[in-house]
Structures are given as C-alpha cells and as structure tokens.
Motif scaffolding. Structure first.
Motif, PDB file in Angstrom:
ATOM      1  N   ALA A 292       0.843  -1.184   0.000  1.00  9.15           N
ATOM      2  CA  ALA A 292       0.000   0.000   0.000  1.00  9.15           C
ATOM      3  C   ALA A 292       0.879   1.235   0.000  1.00  9.15           C
ATOM      4  O   ALA A 292       2.034   1.190   0.440  1.00  9.15           O
ATOM      5  CB  ALA A 292      -0.924   0.030   1.220  1.00  9.15           C
ATOM      6  N   THR A 293       0.338   2.324  -0.513  1.00 11.83           N
ATOM      7  CA  THR A 293       0.982   3.622  -0.396  1.00 11.83           C
ATOM      8  C   THR A 293       0.267   4.379   0.704  1.00 11.83           C
ATOM      9  O   THR A 293      -0.934   4.625   0.623  1.00 11.83           O
ATOM     10  CB  THR A 293       0.918   4.393  -1.719  1.00 11.83           C
TER      11      THR A 293
ATOM     12  N   ALA B  32      -0.837  19.989   9.639  1.00 11.82           N
ATOM     13  CA  ALA B  32       0.313  20.743   9.150  1.00 11.82           C
ATOM     14  C   ALA B  32       0.964  20.115   7.934  1.00 11.82           C
ATOM     15  O   ALA B  32       1.525  20.814   7.084  1.00 11.82           O
ATOM     16  CB  ALA B  32       1.344  20.895  10.267  1.00 11.82           C
ATOM     17  N   GLN B  33       0.916  18.778   7.846  1.00 11.78           N
ATOM     18  CA  GLN B  33       1.615  18.116   6.752  1.00 11.78           C
ATOM     19  C   GLN B  33       1.001  16.751   6.477  1.00 11.78           C
ATOM     20  O   GLN B  33       0.313  16.183   7.320  1.00 11.78           O
ATOM     21  CB  GLN B  33       3.095  17.950   7.080  1.00 11.78           C
ATOM     22  N   ALA B  34       1.273  16.247   5.300  1.00 10.89           N
ATOM     23  CA  ALA B  34       0.901  14.887   4.914  1.00 10.89           C
ATOM     24  C   ALA B  34       2.078  14.305   4.146  1.00 10.89           C
ATOM     25  O   ALA B  34       2.594  14.942   3.221  1.00 10.89           O
ATOM     26  CB  ALA B  34      -0.362  14.879   4.059  1.00 10.89           C
ATOM     27  N   THR B  35       2.501  13.124   4.537  1.00 11.67           N
ATOM     28  CA  THR B  35       3.683  12.507   3.946  1.00 11.67           C
ATOM     29  C   THR B  35       3.309  11.184   3.293  1.00 11.67           C
ATOM     30  O   THR B  35       2.631  10.355   3.909  1.00 11.67           O
ATOM     31  CB  THR B  35       4.755  12.250   5.022  1.00 11.67           C
ATOM     32  N   VAL B  36       3.743  10.979   2.069  1.00  9.24           N
ATOM     33  CA  VAL B  36       3.458   9.744   1.334  1.00  9.24           C
ATOM     34  C   VAL B  36       4.640   8.788   1.489  1.00  9.24           C
ATOM     35  O   VAL B  36       5.790   9.154   1.215  1.00  9.24           O
ATOM     36  CB  VAL B  36       3.195  10.029  -0.148  1.00  9.24           C
ATOM     37  N   MET B  37       4.336   7.563   1.951  1.00  6.53           N
ATOM     38  CA  MET B  37       5.366   6.557   2.195  1.00  6.53           C
ATOM     39  C   MET B  37       4.867   5.192   1.748  1.00  6.53           C
ATOM     40  O   MET B  37       3.663   4.934   1.790  1.00  6.53           O
ATOM     41  CB  MET B  37       5.711   6.481   3.686  1.00  6.53           C
ATOM     42  N   PRO B  38       5.762   4.288   1.359  1.00  9.97           N
ATOM     43  CA  PRO B  38       5.338   2.920   1.033  1.00  9.97           C
ATOM     44  C   PRO B  38       5.034   2.130   2.294  1.00  9.97           C
ATOM     45  O   PRO B  38       5.655   2.327   3.337  1.00  9.97           O
ATOM     46  CB  PRO B  38       6.553   2.344   0.296  1.00  9.97           C
ATOM     47  N   GLY B  39       4.043   1.225   2.204  1.00 11.94           N
ATOM     48  CA  GLY B  39       3.677   0.380   3.331  1.00 11.94           C
ATOM     49  C   GLY B  39       3.048  -0.908   2.845  1.00 11.94           C
ATOM     50  O   GLY B  39       3.351  -1.400   1.753  1.00 11.94           O
ATOM     51  N   GLY B  40       2.109  -1.428   3.633  1.00 12.19           N
ATOM     52  CA  GLY B  40       1.482  -2.712   3.311  1.00 12.19           C
ATOM     53  C   GLY B  40       2.088  -3.821   4.144  1.00 12.19           C
ATOM     54  O   GLY B  40       3.306  -3.874   4.352  1.00 12.19           O
ATOM     55  N   GLN B  41       1.241  -4.734   4.626  1.00 11.52           N
ATOM     56  CA  GLN B  41       1.681  -5.734   5.603  1.00 11.52           C
ATOM     57  C   GLN B  41       2.841  -6.594   5.120  1.00 11.52           C
ATOM     58  O   GLN B  41       3.945  -6.550   5.661  1.00 11.52           O
ATOM     59  CB  GLN B  41       0.494  -6.616   6.001  1.00 11.52           C
ATOM     60  N   ALA B  42       2.597  -7.441   4.119  1.00 11.47           N
ATOM     61  CA  ALA B  42       3.640  -8.372   3.673  1.00 11.47           C
ATOM     62  C   ALA B  42       4.826  -7.628   3.076  1.00 11.47           C
ATOM     63  O   ALA B  42       5.986  -8.001   3.305  1.00 11.47           O
ATOM     64  CB  ALA B  42       3.063  -9.356   2.662  1.00 11.47           C
ATOM     65  N   ALA B  43       4.550  -6.561   2.326  1.00 16.34           N
ATOM     66  CA  ALA B  43       5.632  -5.814   1.685  1.00 16.34           C
ATOM     67  C   ALA B  43       6.567  -5.207   2.719  1.00 16.34           C
ATOM     68  O   ALA B  43       7.802  -5.235   2.564  1.00 16.34           O
ATOM     69  CB  ALA B  43       5.045  -4.727   0.792  1.00 16.34           C
ATOM     70  N   THR B  44       6.019  -4.671   3.793  1.00 14.99           N
ATOM     71  CA  THR B  44       6.847  -4.054   4.826  1.00 14.99           C
ATOM     72  C   THR B  44       7.690  -5.095   5.561  1.00 14.99           C
ATOM     73  O   THR B  44       8.878  -4.873   5.846  1.00 14.99           O
ATOM     74  CB  THR B  44       5.956  -3.282   5.817  1.00 14.99           C
TER      75      THR B  44
ATOM     76  N   ALA C 102       1.959   5.479  -7.663  1.00 16.40           N
ATOM     77  CA  ALA C 102       2.171   4.662  -6.464  1.00 16.40           C
ATOM     78  C   ALA C 102       2.911   3.375  -6.815  1.00 16.40           C
ATOM     79  O   ALA C 102       3.804   2.939  -6.082  1.00 16.40           O
ATOM     80  CB  ALA C 102       0.840   4.346  -5.803  1.00 16.40           C
ATOM     81  N   ALA C 103       2.551   2.759  -7.920  1.00 17.51           N
ATOM     82  CA  ALA C 103       3.232   1.536  -8.355  1.00 17.51           C
ATOM     83  C   ALA C 103       4.696   1.816  -8.662  1.00 17.51           C
ATOM     84  O   ALA C 103       5.587   1.019  -8.312  1.00 17.51           O
ATOM     85  CB  ALA C 103       2.533   0.962  -9.583  1.00 17.51           C
ATOM     86  N   ARG C 104       4.955   2.944  -9.290  1.00 13.33           N
ATOM     87  CA  ARG C 104       6.341   3.289  -9.602  1.00 13.33           C
ATOM     88  C   ARG C 104       7.147   3.526  -8.326  1.00 13.33           C
ATOM     89  O   ARG C 104       8.326   3.169  -8.257  1.00 13.33           O
ATOM     90  CB  ARG C 104       6.369   4.514 -10.532  1.00 13.33           C
TER      91      ARG C 104
ATOM     92  N   SER D 139      -3.690   4.013   1.470  1.00 14.85           N
ATOM     93  CA  SER D 139      -4.148   4.133   2.858  1.00 14.85           C
ATOM     94  C   SER D 139      -3.940   5.562   3.334  1.00 14.85           C
ATOM     95  O   SER D 139      -2.863   6.137   3.128  1.00 14.85           O
ATOM     96  CB  SER D 139      -3.368   3.182   3.774  1.00 14.85           C
ATOM     97  N   LEU D 140      -4.965   6.120   3.934  1.00 13.71           N
ATOM     98  CA  LEU D 140      -4.848   7.390   4.649  1.00 13.71           C
ATOM     99  C   LEU D 140      -4.713   7.053   6.123  1.00 13.71           C
ATOM    100  O   LEU D 140      -5.566   6.346   6.680  1.00 13.71           O
ATOM    101  CB  LEU D 140      -6.083   8.267   4.412  1.00 13.71           C
ATOM    102  N   ILE D 141      -3.665   7.542   6.767  1.00 18.00           N
ATOM    103  CA  ILE D 141      -3.376   7.158   8.149  1.00 18.00           C
ATOM    104  C   ILE D 141      -3.324   8.399   9.027  1.00 18.00           C
ATOM    105  O   ILE D 141      -2.464   9.271   8.841  1.00 18.00           O
ATOM    106  CB  ILE D 141      -2.047   6.385   8.230  1.00 18.00           C
ATOM    107  N   LEU D 142      -4.277   8.481   9.949  1.00 17.28           N
ATOM    108  CA  LEU D 142      -4.318   9.575  10.908  1.00 17.28           C
ATOM    109  C   LEU D 142      -3.554   9.143  12.151  1.00 17.28           C
ATOM    110  O   LEU D 142      -3.860   8.102  12.743  1.00 17.28           O
ATOM    111  CB  LEU D 142      -5.761   9.909  11.270  1.00 17.28           C
ATOM    112  N   VAL D 143      -2.556   9.924  12.543  1.00 17.54           N
ATOM    113  CA  VAL D 143      -1.716   9.587  13.689  1.00 17.54           C
ATOM    114  C   VAL D 143      -1.893  10.654  14.761  1.00 17.54           C
ATOM    115  O   VAL D 143      -1.615  11.837  14.519  1.00 17.54           O
ATOM    116  CB  VAL D 143      -0.226   9.492  13.290  1.00 17.54           C
ATOM    117  N   ASP D 144      -2.382  10.252  15.958  1.00 13.72           N
ATOM    118  CA  ASP D 144      -2.604  11.239  17.015  1.00 13.72           C
ATOM    119  C   ASP D 144      -1.322  11.525  17.781  1.00 13.72           C
ATOM    120  O   ASP D 144      -0.261  10.939  17.505  1.00 13.72           O
ATOM    121  CB  ASP D 144      -3.749  10.813  17.942  1.00 13.72           C
ATOM    122  N   ALA D 145      -1.403  12.433  18.769  1.00 13.07           N
ATOM    123  CA  ALA D 145      -0.209  12.878  19.488  1.00 13.07           C
ATOM    124  C   ALA D 145       0.445  11.749  20.264  1.00 13.07           C
ATOM    125  O   ALA D 145       1.645  11.807  20.555  1.00 13.07           O
ATOM    126  CB  ALA D 145      -0.565  14.027  20.424  1.00 13.07           C
TER     127      ALA D 145
END
Length: 315
Positions: A16-17, A36-48, A71-73, A99-105
């Motif tokens: 997942a991206t 303040a910001q949004a960062t795009v990173m590679p993820g996904g269960q098996a891939a990670t 994202a594939a590239r 995946s959109l991931i909200l991360v709290d404090a």
C-alpha cells in the motif's frame, strides 16, 4: 528459463501507499481539524515485513499486485533500491492500494484503506517456483485463496509458513491448516474460536490447525505465545512512540529473522518486540527500521512494560 535463486524469505500479500497525517488529537464527529503536513510513504503488511528482513541482510522476494500509477512506480523503485526480488503483477488502468493514516499525538494510528478489487492476487497469478525456492514463506492472508495455495506449496516443499492475520476472511480455515507459525492480532483468536479468554483460545487453535506456534501481538502489552507445551509471555519495550503504523509488520519481520537464525523462541519474541518498538520511534510503516545492532542495543538498554494478564476479548 534460468533457475530461480533460493532466498531466505518470500512474502505474499499486501502492499500500500500510505499518506500519513499527524494530528494533535483524533477529530470528533462533525468537527473541522487543521493539519500541518501529509507525507506519502510505502507500506502494506507483507511488503513491509519483506523490506525489513532485506534491510537486516536477508535475501528476500515479494509477490503482489500493483496498478500502473505513480504509487506503483514508487513501490518498484523502493523494492529495487532495497534489493528485493519483486515479482509484481501489474494491472492496467487500476489504482494501486492506498491508505490514509491519521496519527494522534500519542502515536496511535487510524487507517482508512482503498483497494481496487482487480488488484486482488489470485491463485493463477502465482508461480510455484517463487514460493518453494525460499527458506520461509510469510503471508498476511488478505488475498486468502492465493495465500492458501502458496502455503500448500510451501508445506509440500518443507518451507515453514508464517502468517500475520487480523481478520477471519472467508476461507481462512483452509489457510490456517497450512500455517506453522500463526502470529495474529489480539482479537483474532476470539473471532475464530468464540473463546474470549486469549490464552485458552491460543491453546485451542494450536491442535485444531496443527500449528507449531500460536501467538497474539498485544501492542504495549507485548506478545503471548503457545508452543504446545508452554506459554510464553514477553513484555514490550518502553520507547517514545511517534507512530505505531507498521509495528505488527516489523514484529513479524523480527520473528522471522530470529527463526531463521535458529534462536530460542523467547529470544525471537524479544527481538521482534524490540524491532517493533524501534520502528514506532519514527513515522511510517518502515520509518524506524533499525539495524540488527540497533535493535539489540535497544534490547540491552531499554526498560520494558510490566507484564499484565491480557483481558478477555469481545467477539
């Protein structure tokens, strides 16, 4: 066709991206919240899990599906830079998983997923040689039919199978009968067995599916595992948590690393807990993948949470 090289680990499952959005607190319903910001990173269960093992010096292979978008590239580039033998099936005019991931404090994450059904890995997408030419197979079980076939091939070839499961997907029973190391989420055993006591549920699953190990990851409460004779409970390490995204995926990578090193079960679980904890000190599913030396340093110098009895789960 040239003979395929044998790798330490082959992973079959999700990529997942991730778009990470840090927030001071989780938004209330109907509220308006600035970020303040949004960062795009590679993820996904098996891939990670595969990428982490590759970072620790293992030779790995990943099998999964992607669209034909940016994202594939990104995934292709990251796999290539890491040195992973990526066997990627591309689907034209399809969007790669997002995946959109909200991360709290406090570092806790909430994940919103989008997946194109055309990107579901199918049994016919697999090549047996990708699976059996490995020392271990790792699965996340989302694409259950493909995962089951891969696990069957691995079992026939004497390749141990590790599974990271958090949902009782249709057909999951057939997959579980071909899993050696069942390391699941806290609530999974209760959903599958109807038994609310986690220890009892793990004991039930062990003979039911012929597993070598049944275990559940418990976040800050560490891990509990049943090996058929003895219960193993290992505490989590106290770190400054920035983001819990990918903690379970890195735990599985740490377990697999220790398994293939021939370590004792308790050392495998400790290393896995430490690897997951270190990853939580940075943002992203793979942001805190440290070296083996850094993980062992954390194990030696970092205090741990007190072990507590896991509460009964709802189902």
């Amino acid at each position: 066709m040239p003979e395929l090289s044998v790798v330490d680990l082959v992973g079959v499952g999700l990529n997942a991206t991730d778009t990470l959005i840090p927030l001071i607190s989780y938004p209330e319903r109907g509220s308006k919240v600035e970020y303040a910001q949004a960062t795009v990173m590679p993820g996904g269960q098996a891939a990670t899990t595969v990428v982490a093992c590759q970072c620790w010096g293992m030779q790995t292979r990943y099998v999964g599906k992607l669209g034909d978008d940016d994202a594939a590239r990104l995934h292709r580039r990251v796999f290539a830079e890491a040195g992973v033998d990526a066997r990627l099936i591309e689907v034209s005019h399809a969007a790669s998983p997002q995946s959109l991931i909200l991360v709290d404090a406090g570092g806790e994450r909430t994940v919103l997923c989008r997946r194109d059904e055309r990107l579901l890995l199918q049994p016919g997408d697999l090549d047996r040689n990708w699976i059996v030419n490995a020392r271990a197979l790792h699965l996340d079980g989302y694409e259950t039919a493909a995962a089951t076939l891969a696990a069957q091939w691995a079992r026939e070839a004497g390749v141990p199978v590790i599974a990271d499961l958090d949902e009782t997907y249709p057909g999951i029973e057939a997959l579980l009968r071909n899993v050696d190391f069942m390391i699941v989420s806290r609530d999974f055993p209760a959903r599958l067995t109807g038994e609310r006591n986690l220890e009892t549920a793990l004991r039930q699953l062990h003979p039911e599916y012929g597993s070598t190990l049944t275990a559940a990851t418990l976040g800050q409460d560490g891990v509990i595992a049943w090996d058929g004779e003895r219960l193993h409970r290992r505490a989590a390490y106290r770190v400054n948590v920035v983001d819990t995204t990918g903690a379970g995926d890195i735990f599985h990578a740490g377990f697999i690393y220790g398994l293939l090193q021939g370590w004792s079960l308790d050392r495998q679980l400790d290393f896995a807990c430490a690897a997951a904890a270190l990853n939580c000190t940075a943002s992203g599913a793979r942001g805190g993948i440290g070296s083996v030396e850094a993980i062992e340093h954390l194990m030696a110098d970092t205090p741990r949470y007190e072990l507590v009895e896991p509460a009964s789960t709802n189902h």
